[in-house]
Design a protein around this motif. Structure first.
Motif, PDB file in Angstrom:
ATOM      1  N   UNK A   1      24.977  50.678  20.310  1.00 33.88           N
ATOM      2  CA  UNK A   1      25.393  49.758  19.240  1.00 33.88           C
ATOM      3  C   UNK A   1      24.363  49.400  18.301  1.00 33.88           C
ATOM      4  N   UNK A   2      23.239  49.152  18.887  1.00 34.45           N
ATOM      5  CA  UNK A   2      22.093  48.952  17.961  1.00 34.45           C
ATOM      6  C   UNK A   2      20.950  50.287  17.970  1.00 34.45           C
ATOM      7  N   UNK A   3      19.844  50.054  17.722  1.00 35.73           N
ATOM      8  CA  UNK A   3      18.713  50.997  17.834  1.00 35.73           C
ATOM      9  C   UNK A   3      18.515  51.104  19.253  1.00 35.73           C
ATOM     10  N   UNK A   4      18.336  52.365  19.465  1.00 32.41           N
ATOM     11  CA  UNK A   4      17.993  52.495  21.101  1.00 32.41           C
ATOM     12  C   UNK A   4      16.587  51.621  21.500  1.00 32.41           C
ATOM     13  N   UNK A   5      16.632  50.954  22.322  1.00 30.11           N
ATOM     14  CA  UNK A   5      15.523  50.286  22.762  1.00 30.11           C
ATOM     15  C   UNK A   5      14.962  50.836  24.257  1.00 30.11           C
TER      16      UNK A   5
END
Length: 197
Positions: free
Chosen positions: A118-122
């Motif tokens: 959903x977001x930037x891969x962390x």
């Protein structure tokens, strides 16, 4: 004149209390709105996202346990079951501590993967999560994490010499497959490549 001053003081106190009451009502409304929005977000997560996370966690658990277990949720999503090879559903209260830790790890990794979509891969940062695993479970989890490391950036911190040795063993076993395990240790404030003793 004294009556006017007294009336003025009473009126001023009343205005101050009215302003305080208005401020508290505003805070209460904000709290109620936030509670409602969080409830809606939780209901959406439980209805839409949770089944996907649990299903993925079941796949991870299956890989981590060499096919011995997978994970299943009750229809309402409020109860989790480990499902063994004979399709026997084991409720949470009957899980061993090792199986419970494996399930917890599978769910954490599944949630991290879902958020990274959903977001930037962390990066996924895990701190001594294998300490309660027996040796075989540690090896299976390390293999699983190494496999996940092909897609996700995973940092596993440990102060356990036994976990380090197992990670080195998994690295040696899986080197032909180009498993991306890189081991480092910190000694006297210096970071260096870990070596087998």
């Amino acid at each position: 004149m004294a009556k006017n001053e007294e009336s003025s003081r009473i009126l001023q106190k009343r205005q101050i209390r009215q302003a305080e009451l208005d401020q508290q009502v505003d805070r209460w409304l904000v709290y109620m709105f936030a509670e409602y929005m969080l409830g809606e977000a939780q209901a959406y997560y439980e209805r839409v996202r949770q089944p996907l996370v649990i299903r993925q966690a079941g796949t991870y658990l299956q890989r981590m346990t060499a096919g011995r277990y997978t994970l299943q949720a009750s229809f309402d999503g409020k109860q989790l079951y480990a499902v063994d090879e004979s399709q026997h559903r084991i409720p949470e209260k009957q899980w061993s501590s090792g199986l419970g830790d494996q399930i917890y790890l599978a769910i954490r990794i599944s949630l991290a993967a879902a958020f990274s979509k959903q977001l930037e891969p962390m990066p996924i940062i895990l701190d001594d999560i294998l300490v309660r695993f027996d040796e075989e479970r540690q090896k299976e989890a390390l293999r699983f994490l190494a496999e996940m490391g092909e897609k996700e950036q995973i940092f596993l911190f440990t102060c356990s010499q036994a976990t380090k040795e197992l990670a080195l063993a998994v690295q040696r076993e899986d080197t032909p497959k180009n498993t991306p395990i890189q081991l480092f240790e910190i000694e006297k404030g210096r970071i260096q490549s870990a070596v087998c003793e």
